[in-house]
Design an enzyme around this catalytic site. Structure first.
Site, short mmCIF file in Angstrom:
data_model
loop_
_atom_site.label_atom_id
_atom_site.label_comp_id
_atom_site.label_asym_id
_atom_site.label_seq_id
_atom_site.Cartn_x
_atom_site.Cartn_y
_atom_site.Cartn_z
N ASN A 5 38.64 43.46 49.10
CA ASN A 5 39.35 44.41 48.19
C ASN A 5 38.61 45.56 47.63
OD1 ASN A 5 41.71 46.47 46.96
ND2 ASN A 5 42.69 44.53 46.34
N HIS A 59 53.87 54.66 38.07
CA HIS A 59 54.75 54.85 39.84
C HIS A 59 52.55 54.09 40.43
CE1 HIS A 59 55.01 54.93 44.44
NE2 HIS A 59 53.77 55.79 44.50
#
Length: 154
Positions: free
Chosen positions: A117, A92
């Site tokens: 970012n 994940h």
């Protein structure tokens, strides 16, 4: 190289800029600290508080769609993505980290708006805390510098 801007000082004057922040609430204590450091630096760079819009979304995968909506509004000179993805025991982590980064990049390129970012991708919480303050400040500086550069290039 003729006409080169190499060595040109970055413009970190935020006085006439409008900046949007999108913060993932997952790992909220860390992302809130990122947002606080980013906001403090934006203010220090001269961005008026009334020109900073800070919204939150559930997690890192939702950041991109909120960034897209903000970019589409044409109210912002630059945006900042804030989040924290900590490696777990499953795949994940890779999925969220890769898709989050790709989404932020896509929104920036598709909308021609700079996006700093500041979605941390770390092995553990200690690494996140070690990076929070500097990454938040750095994201503010990147947003202001790139917003000014894009105005100059247009």
């Amino acid at each position: 190289m003729q006409g080169s801007d190499k060595g040109q000082a970055a413009s970190l004057d935020g006085q006439n800029l409008r900046i949007g922040l999108v913060q993932a609430r997952f790992n909220d204590k860390i992302t809130s600290a990122l947002a606080a450091a980013c906001t403090q630096e934006l203010l220090a760079l001269g961005v008026p508080e009334r020109h900073i819009r800070h919204i939150t979304v559930p997690g890192a995968l939702e950041v991109s769609i909120a960034l897209q909506a903000m970019a589409d509004s044409e109210h912002y000179d630059a945006l900042v993505a804030l989040g924290c993805i900590i490696r777990g025991e499953t795949y994940h982590f890779e999925l969220v980290a890769n898709e989050s980064g790709a989404g932020v990049t896509r929104v920036s390129l598709d909308s021609s708006i700079p996006i700093a970012n500041a979605v941390l991708t770390v092995e553990n919480e200690a690494q996140a805390w070690a990076r929070t303050e500097e990454k938040g400040r750095d994201a503010a500086r990147v947003a202001v510098e790139m917003a000014n550069l894009m105005k100059e290039l247009q």
